[in-house]
Structure formats: structure tokens, C-alpha cells
Scaffold this active site. Structure first.
Site, PDB file in Angstrom:
ATOM      1  N   ASP A 208      11.705  -7.070  -1.926  1.00 55.90           N
ATOM      2  CA  ASP A 208      10.959  -7.448  -3.127  1.00 55.90           C
ATOM      3  C   ASP A 208      11.524  -8.763  -3.625  1.00 55.90           C
ATOM      4  O   ASP A 208      12.378  -9.373  -2.964  1.00 55.90           O
ATOM      5  CB  ASP A 208      11.050  -6.353  -4.197  1.00 55.90           C
ATOM      6  CG  ASP A 208       9.809  -6.306  -5.100  1.00 55.90           C
ATOM      7  OD1 ASP A 208       9.363  -7.379  -5.544  1.00 55.90           O
ATOM      8  OD2 ASP A 208       9.293  -5.205  -5.370  1.00 55.90           O
ATOM      9  N   GLY A 232      12.274 -11.848  -1.038  1.00 53.15           N
ATOM     10  CA  GLY A 232      11.296 -12.793  -0.529  1.00 53.15           C
ATOM     11  C   GLY A 232       9.920 -12.519  -1.084  1.00 53.15           C
ATOM     12  O   GLY A 232       9.732 -11.650  -1.940  1.00 53.15           O
ATOM     13  N   PHE A 234       6.136 -11.268  -0.185  1.00 55.12           N
ATOM     14  CA  PHE A 234       5.396 -10.554   0.852  1.00 55.12           C
ATOM     15  C   PHE A 234       4.110 -11.266   1.258  1.00 55.12           C
ATOM     16  O   PHE A 234       3.433 -10.854   2.189  1.00 55.12           O
ATOM     17  CB  PHE A 234       5.127  -9.097   0.492  1.00 55.12           C
ATOM     18  CG  PHE A 234       4.499  -8.825  -0.855  1.00 55.12           C
ATOM     19  CD1 PHE A 234       3.508  -9.646  -1.401  1.00 55.12           C
ATOM     20  CD2 PHE A 234       4.885  -7.701  -1.577  1.00 55.12           C
ATOM     21  CE1 PHE A 234       2.916  -9.373  -2.618  1.00 55.12           C
ATOM     22  CE2 PHE A 234       4.300  -7.415  -2.815  1.00 55.12           C
ATOM     23  CZ  PHE A 234       3.310  -8.254  -3.329  1.00 55.12           C
ATOM     24  N   HIS A 252      -3.506  -2.174  -4.486  1.00 53.19           N
ATOM     25  CA  HIS A 252      -4.460  -2.131  -5.607  1.00 53.19           C
ATOM     26  C   HIS A 252      -4.247  -3.264  -6.609  1.00 53.19           C
ATOM     27  O   HIS A 252      -5.095  -3.513  -7.463  1.00 53.19           O
ATOM     28  CB  HIS A 252      -4.427  -0.762  -6.298  1.00 53.19           C
ATOM     29  CG  HIS A 252      -3.259  -0.542  -7.210  1.00 53.19           C
ATOM     30  ND1 HIS A 252      -3.266   0.408  -8.203  1.00 53.19           N
ATOM     31  CD2 HIS A 252      -2.032  -1.128  -7.281  1.00 53.19           C
ATOM     32  CE1 HIS A 252      -2.125   0.398  -8.854  1.00 53.19           C
ATOM     33  NE2 HIS A 252      -1.352  -0.527  -8.313  1.00 53.19           N
TER      34      HIS A 252
END
Length: 342
Positions: A208, A232, A234, A252
Site C-alpha cells: 500500500d 508503492g 498499485f 469498487h
């Protein structure tokens, strides 16, 4: 269903139904007020009269009674025959000292950012734009980067709300006996901790943003020596070499285009035959209530994402190089969408 206009008592009942929805703003505001002031903590020893409860909490008795009376109609707190208020099972979760406390989560869900964003639905119906962007002049996650306190409340609130769900997911899915699990966008690591605790042959990586993984929850004796963190974006790349990749309540948050960026980054990191587990709500058809239908409006108000049907998940994952093998229901509102890298 007959849509013919009604008259008399039936008409009044329908108007009351509409009013009940309109009152939702006041219910949420009442919930926030008693949660901020930790009223539930003061009721841990049993029911109290409003004036005594107010004295202990440093609040105004008559106002407190009126807020609790409304919340009691929703099963949050209860008033006995003597006028004293006590905890219900739902109100118990508002205590700060119970396992799985929802206190931080309810504080976060009733933040001004949500109220202000929801007020923008009128314009969103014309423009299709995220109300949050119009209200704050930037996307939601960019805003969090500008406000360290808001970021901390977000991380704490998400961890509080997803804690019980983490255990359910870890228990429901049959993880492999050995290998590496990479939790992509895993927040503070509650799900990864639950998975590693239940599966002592697995190791894990929490991936994360740097400020989020810095506050991880993984340093417990049950997982000692079997985890590491990796920071980092994603959207760019994720930790390679994992056997199972987790995406819990990530897809979502984003529109299809951004989801594909995330999924393709994972696909580049995972070997053919590797497993991706997307933990998200799967919208059911029909008009029955479902938690995800309300959650979808939070996505609409604040983000550029949405809740999706099973068919939409299959199409999205397929476009990124994954094949959905099954959808596993859990005891929570979310399902585990198991996909294999092709």
C-alpha cells in the site's frame, strides 16, 4: 406493482414512507453526535436516566434524550419503561473498548466530507461528475494526501469497519498450505494478518502507500517472521512473485479504466495459474435491500467507482487477463471473487 395514486390513509402511509427516507440525514447526524461523545461507553454498566447519563458524559440531558429516543427507533439504544436508556447489540459496537468496535468506523462514515458530497447529487444527476470533486476541487484520494488527519481517520475507520470481515474472509476461503500472499492496497494489514494467523505455512506482503503501511497491524507473535511491507502505487506496479493476490474493497473505488490499470499491474506480477481474490460486494438483481446498494451511493458521491454485478466483474477481470472461476458468498455483505491468471 400498482402505481395508481392513493388516497386517504394509504396515501398518508406512503407519504410517511417517503418522510422516513428523508429523515435519514437526522438519524445519521444523531448517530454521529452520540458516537463522538462516547455515550455508549457510559452505558457499559447498565441503563441510565438521560439526566444521569448526560451528567457523566458532560452533555445536555434533554437534548441527549431526544437523540437517543430517535436512535432507539432504529434499534440503536433502547428506552425502558422507566425512561432509562440502555445498550442494544448494535449500540454495544459503539463502545470503544469492545472487540470489533465500530466507533471509529461510524465517526468516519458520518464525516462532513460525506454529507457535503451527498448534497451534490442534484448536480451529479445533470453532469455525471463525482460530487466530491465539485465540492473539494480535487478527487477524494488526492484530498486525503493533502490532509494527514483525514488520511489517518480514513485508515482507522476502514480498519475498524473491516476488522470483523477480515476474519470471515480468512475463515471462508481455503488458502493453500504454503506460498506467498500479497495484499494489494491492504491498508493496515488486517486481512493479511487474519490470513497468516489461520495459515501458519504462508508468508505475506502488505502492499500500500508508504504512510499507510507504516501504521500496519502485522507485528504480532502469530505472524512473526512471515511478513513484510512494500510501499508503492498499485496503478504502476505491485510486488511480484506472489502465489495469491488479495484485493479487498479496492475495485469498487474506481471506474473500469482505473480498475484495469490495477488489475494489469497485478497480472504483470503474477505467474499464469496464480490466484487473485477480489473481495467486494456483488450486486444482486431485484428490489430487495442490500448493503451494497447504499454503499454504491457512497462511491457515487465521493469516488469514481461503483459496486458491480457478477457479470460486470467477470467482464472486467476477463479484460485484464483473469478468468473468474467462482464467486463465494460470505457471512458479510461481500463475496470472494476467485480469479485465475491466464
Amino acid at each position: 406493482m400498482d402505481a395508481t395514486p392513493s388516497t386517504g390513509a394509504h396515501h398518508l402511509a406512503l407519504a410517511a414512507q417517503l418522510s422516513e427516507v428523508a429523515f435519514g440525514l437526522f438519524q445519521a447526524s444523531a448517530l454521529r453526535a452520540v458516537t463522538v461523545h462516547r455515550v455508549a461507553d457510559h452505558l457499559a454498566g447498565g441503563p441510565l436516566q438521560p439526566d444521569e447519563l448526560a451528567r457523566r458524559a458532560g452533555l445536555h440531558g434533554p437534548t441527549l434524550r431526544r437523540l437517543l429516543r430517535l436512535l432507539a427507533t432504529r434499534g440503536i439504544f433502547q428506552e425502558d419503561g422507566d425512561g432509562a436508556f440502555g445498550l442494544t447489540p448494535a449500540a454495544e459496537l459503539l463502545r470503544t473498548d469492545v472487540p470489533g468496535s465500530a466507533h471509529s468506523g461510524m465517526i468516519w462514515l458520518t464525516e462532513e466530507v460525506f454529507r457535503r458530497s451527498a448534497a451534490g447529487f442534484e448536480d451529479a444527476l445533470r453532469t455525471g461528475e463525482a460530487p466530491f470533486d465539485a465540492a473539494y476541487g480535487m478527487p477524494f484520494f488526492d484530498y486525503l494526501h493533502t490532509d494527514a488527519q483525514a488520511q489517518a481517520r480514513f485508515d482507522t475507520g476502514m480498519a475498524a469497519m473491516s476488522g470483523p470481515e477480515d476474519e470471515v474472509v480468512a475463515e471462508t476461503y481455503a488458502f493453500p498450505a504454503t506460498g506467498t500472499v500479497v495484499d494489494v492496497g491492504g491498508g493496515r494489514g488486517g486481512l493479511l494478518r487474519a490470513v497468516l494467523t489461520r495459515n501458519p505455512g504462508l508468508s505475506g506482503v502488505l502492499f500500500d502507500q508508504e504512510q499507510t503501511v507504516a501504521a500496519h497491524l502485522l507485528d504480532v507473535k502469530e505472524t512473526a517472521g512471515r511478513w513484510r511491507t512494500d510501499a508503492g502505487s498499485f496503478f504502476e506496479a505491485v510486488t511480484p512473485g506472489g502465489d495469491v493476490y488479495l484485493l479487498k474493497h479496492i475495485l469498487h473505488d474506481w471506474n473500469d479504466e482505473d480498475c484495469l490499470r490495477i488489475l494489469r499491474a497485478i497480472r504483470a506480477a503474477i505467474a499464469p495459474g496464480g490466484t487473485l481474490l477480489a473481495v467486494d460486494a456483488v450486486l444482486p438483481p431485484g428490489n430487495d435491500p442490500h448493503f451494497a446498494k447504499g454503499l454504491d451511493l457512497i462511491m457515487l458521491a465521493c469516488l469514481r467507482g461503483r459496486e458491480r454485478t457478477e457479470e460486470e466483474f467477470r467482464a472486467l477481470l476477463g479484460e485484464a487477463g483473469f478468468r473468474v472461476s467462482r464467486v463465494i458468498a460470505t457471512e458479510t455483505f461481500a463475496s470472494i471473487i476467485e480469479a485465475v491468471a491466464e
